[in-house]
Design an enzyme around this catalytic site. Structure first.
Site, PDB file in Angstrom:
ATOM      1  N   LYS A   9     -53.516 -26.914  26.021  1.00  0.00           N
ATOM      2  CA  LYS A   9     -52.641 -26.597  26.576  1.00  0.00           C
ATOM      3  C   LYS A   9     -53.069 -25.788  28.007  1.00  0.00           C
ATOM      4  O   LYS A   9     -54.283 -25.617  28.154  1.00  0.00           O
ATOM      5  CB  LYS A   9     -51.740 -25.442  25.922  1.00  0.00           C
ATOM      6  CG  LYS A   9     -51.051 -26.288  24.640  1.00  0.00           C
ATOM      7  CD  LYS A   9     -50.028 -25.166  23.991  1.00  0.00           C
ATOM      8  CE  LYS A   9     -49.702 -25.749  22.789  1.00  0.00           C
ATOM      9  NZ  LYS A   9     -48.604 -24.743  22.073  1.00  0.00           N
ATOM     10  N   TYR A  49     -41.597 -32.063  23.511  1.00  0.00           N
ATOM     11  CA  TYR A  49     -40.906 -30.731  22.824  1.00  0.00           C
ATOM     12  C   TYR A  49     -39.498 -31.081  22.554  1.00  0.00           C
ATOM     13  O   TYR A  49     -38.625 -30.308  22.318  1.00  0.00           O
ATOM     14  CB  TYR A  49     -41.036 -29.663  23.550  1.00  0.00           C
ATOM     15  CG  TYR A  49     -42.551 -29.136  23.493  1.00  0.00           C
ATOM     16  CD1 TYR A  49     -42.943 -28.872  22.158  1.00  0.00           C
ATOM     17  CD2 TYR A  49     -43.224 -28.728  24.614  1.00  0.00           C
ATOM     18  CE1 TYR A  49     -44.526 -28.324  21.919  1.00  0.00           C
ATOM     19  CE2 TYR A  49     -44.645 -28.443  24.488  1.00  0.00           C
ATOM     20  CZ  TYR A  49     -45.363 -28.338  23.109  1.00  0.00           C
ATOM     21  OH  TYR A  49     -46.369 -27.727  23.144  1.00  0.00           O
ATOM     22  N   ASN A 112     -50.836 -20.454  22.710  1.00  0.00           N
ATOM     23  CA  ASN A 112     -51.962 -20.617  21.519  1.00  0.00           C
ATOM     24  C   ASN A 112     -52.650 -22.016  21.756  1.00  0.00           C
ATOM     25  O   ASN A 112     -53.061 -22.631  20.577  1.00  0.00           O
ATOM     26  CB  ASN A 112     -50.689 -20.725  20.348  1.00  0.00           C
ATOM     27  CG  ASN A 112     -49.953 -21.825  20.339  1.00  0.00           C
ATOM     28  OD1 ASN A 112     -49.907 -22.434  21.159  1.00  0.00           O
ATOM     29  ND2 ASN A 112     -49.131 -22.055  19.274  1.00  0.00           N
ATOM     30  N   HIS A 115     -52.322 -27.949  20.836  1.00  0.00           N
ATOM     31  CA  HIS A 115     -51.314 -28.712  20.102  1.00  0.00           C
ATOM     32  C   HIS A 115     -51.953 -29.961  19.229  1.00  0.00           C
ATOM     33  O   HIS A 115     -52.821 -30.716  19.844  1.00  0.00           O
ATOM     34  CB  HIS A 115     -50.369 -29.475  21.169  1.00  0.00           C
ATOM     35  CG  HIS A 115     -49.381 -30.327  20.562  1.00  0.00           C
ATOM     36  ND1 HIS A 115     -48.040 -29.831  19.938  1.00  0.00           N
ATOM     37  CD2 HIS A 115     -49.395 -31.640  20.241  1.00  0.00           C
ATOM     38  CE1 HIS A 115     -47.535 -31.289  19.402  1.00  0.00           C
ATOM     39  NE2 HIS A 115     -48.336 -32.190  19.553  1.00  0.00           N
ATOM     40  N   GLU A 126     -46.020 -39.128  19.889  1.00  0.00           N
ATOM     41  CA  GLU A 126     -46.681 -38.354  20.905  1.00  0.00           C
ATOM     42  C   GLU A 126     -47.771 -39.227  21.525  1.00  0.00           C
ATOM     43  O   GLU A 126     -47.671 -39.140  22.779  1.00  0.00           O
ATOM     44  CB  GLU A 126     -47.096 -37.229  20.330  1.00  0.00           C
ATOM     45  CG  GLU A 126     -46.190 -36.210  19.927  1.00  0.00           C
ATOM     46  CD  GLU A 126     -46.620 -34.820  19.122  1.00  0.00           C
ATOM     47  OE1 GLU A 126     -47.766 -35.008  18.799  1.00  0.00           O
ATOM     48  OE2 GLU A 126     -45.824 -34.164  18.431  1.00  0.00           O
TER      49      GLU A 126
HETATM   50  P1  IDP Z   1     -47.013 -25.907  16.346  1.00  0.00           P
HETATM   51  O1  IDP Z   1     -47.603 -26.256  17.851  1.00  0.00           O
HETATM   52  O2  IDP Z   1     -48.010 -25.248  15.604  1.00  0.00           O
HETATM   53  O3  IDP Z   1     -46.862 -27.590  15.715  1.00  0.00           O
HETATM   54  P2  IDP Z   1     -44.268 -25.507  16.752  1.00  0.00           P
HETATM   55  O4  IDP Z   1     -43.396 -24.910  15.801  1.00  0.00           O
HETATM   56  O5  IDP Z   1     -44.121 -27.141  16.724  1.00  0.00           O
HETATM   57  O6  IDP Z   1     -45.838 -25.276  16.467  1.00  0.00           O
HETATM   58  O7  IDP Z   1     -43.733 -24.920  18.169  1.00  0.00           O
HETATM   59  C1  IDP Z   1     -44.224 -25.799  19.215  1.00  0.00           C
HETATM   60  C2  IDP Z   1     -44.836 -24.427  20.401  1.00  0.00           C
HETATM   61  O8  IDP Z   1     -43.619 -24.010  20.868  1.00  0.00           O
HETATM   62  C3  IDP Z   1     -45.918 -23.848  19.779  1.00  0.00           C
HETATM   63  O9  IDP Z   1     -47.201 -24.186  19.826  1.00  0.00           O
HETATM   64  C4  IDP Z   1     -45.807 -22.447  20.556  1.00  0.00           C
HETATM   65  O10 IDP Z   1     -46.356 -22.736  21.807  1.00  0.00           O
HETATM   66  C5  IDP Z   1     -44.149 -22.346  20.820  1.00  0.00           C
HETATM   67  N1  IDP Z   1     -43.466 -21.495  19.753  1.00  0.00           N
HETATM   68  C6  IDP Z   1     -43.062 -21.844  18.560  1.00  0.00           C
HETATM   69  N2  IDP Z   1     -42.313 -20.947  17.942  1.00  0.00           N
HETATM   70  C7  IDP Z   1     -42.447 -19.918  18.893  1.00  0.00           C
HETATM   71  C8  IDP Z   1     -41.610 -18.728  18.976  1.00  0.00           C
HETATM   72  O11 IDP Z   1     -41.209 -18.077  18.188  1.00  0.00           O
HETATM   73  N3  IDP Z   1     -41.817 -18.012  20.236  1.00  0.00           N
HETATM   74  C9  IDP Z   1     -42.569 -18.758  21.350  1.00  0.00           C
HETATM   75  N4  IDP Z   1     -43.054 -19.722  21.251  1.00  0.00           N
HETATM   76  C10 IDP Z   1     -43.078 -20.418  19.966  1.00  0.00           C
HETATM   77 MG    MG Z   2     -45.369 -28.865  16.412  1.00  0.00          MG
END
Ligand code: IDP
Ligand code: MG
Length: 148
Positions: A9, A49, A112, A115, A126
Site C-alpha cells: 500500500k 474495495y 497497515n 494487502h 483482484e
Molecule cells: P484485510 O486488509 O486484513 O483483508 P479488510 O477487513 O478486508 O482487512 O479491510 C480492508 C482494509 O480496510 C484494511 O486493510 C484496512 O486498511 C482498512 N480497514 C479495515 N477495517 C478498518 C477500520 O475499522 N478502520 C479503518 N480502516 C479499516
Molecule cells: Mg480484505
C-alpha cells in the site's frame, strides 16, 4: 497451483518497506509471477474495495489507497493465500503477532502496509483488476523441489 494478489500500500512504498515486505514473501519460498507499480485510479480503488462500500472507513480507505503509488503483485505456491495472510498478520497492527509484517511495522489500522487476498474467489477477482493474463509469467524454478 494457488495464486494470490498482494499489494504494498502507499504507506509501505513511502516508508521504504517494499523490499522488506517482498523479501518476507520471497524468503518464505513463494514464487513471484507478476509485478507492477501503479497509482490507482478512483475506478480501480472502488473495484478493489467493492466489498467495503458503505462502511464508516470506506471513504478514507479509498482516499488513502489512491494517495500514492502502490506495488501490485501476484504470488504463487501451495496454500499461498493463507500463508501470505499469516505473514501479513491481523488487519489491525495492534492485534498482529510480532514477527508478522503488520505486527513488526504497523501501529494503525488504516496504515497497515500490505494487502493480500482472503480467498480463492477474491484472489481471482483482484488479480483480474490489476493484470492481463499475459502479464502472469509461468516459469520453472529448480529450487522448488526443496520448498514444496
Ligand atoms: P484485510 O486488509 O486484513 O483483508 P479488510 O477487513 O478486508 O482487512 O479491510 C480492508 C482494509 O480496510 C484494511 O486493510 C484496512 O486498511 C482498512 N480497514 C479495515 N477495517 C478498518 C477500520 O475499522 N478502520 C479503518 N480502516 C479499516
Ligand atoms: Mg480484505
Amino acid at each position: 497451483m494457488e495464486r494470490t494478489f498482494v499489494m504494498i500500500k502507499p504507506d509501505g512504498v513511502q516508508r521504504g518497506l517494499a523490499t522488506r515486505i517482498m523479501g518476507a514473501i520471497e524468503g518464505k519460498g513463494y514464487k513471484l509471477v507478476a509485478l507492477k507499480m501503479i497509482k490507482l485510479s478512483l475506478d480501480m480503488a472502488k473495484k478493489h474495495y467493492a466489498e467495503h462500500i458503505g462502511k464508516p472507513f470506506y471513504n478514507s480507505l479509498i482516499e488513502f489507497i489512491t494517495s500514492g503509488p502502490v506495488i501490485a503483485m501476484v504470488w504463487q505456491g501451495p496454500d499461498v493465500i493463507k500463508g501470505i495472510r499469516n505473514l501479513m498478520g491481523s488487519t489491525n497492527p495492534l492485534d498482529a503477532q510480532p514477527g508478522s509484517l503488520r505486527g513488526n511495522y504497523g501501529v494503525d489500522i488504516s496504515h497497515n502496509l500490505v494487502h493480500g487476498s482472503d480467498s480463492i474467489e477474491s484472489a481471482k477477482r483482484e488479480i483480474e483488476i490489476y493484470f492481463q493474463s499475459n502479464e502472469l509469467i509461468e516459469y520453472p524454478r529448480d529450487i522448488e523441489k526443496w520448498i514444496w
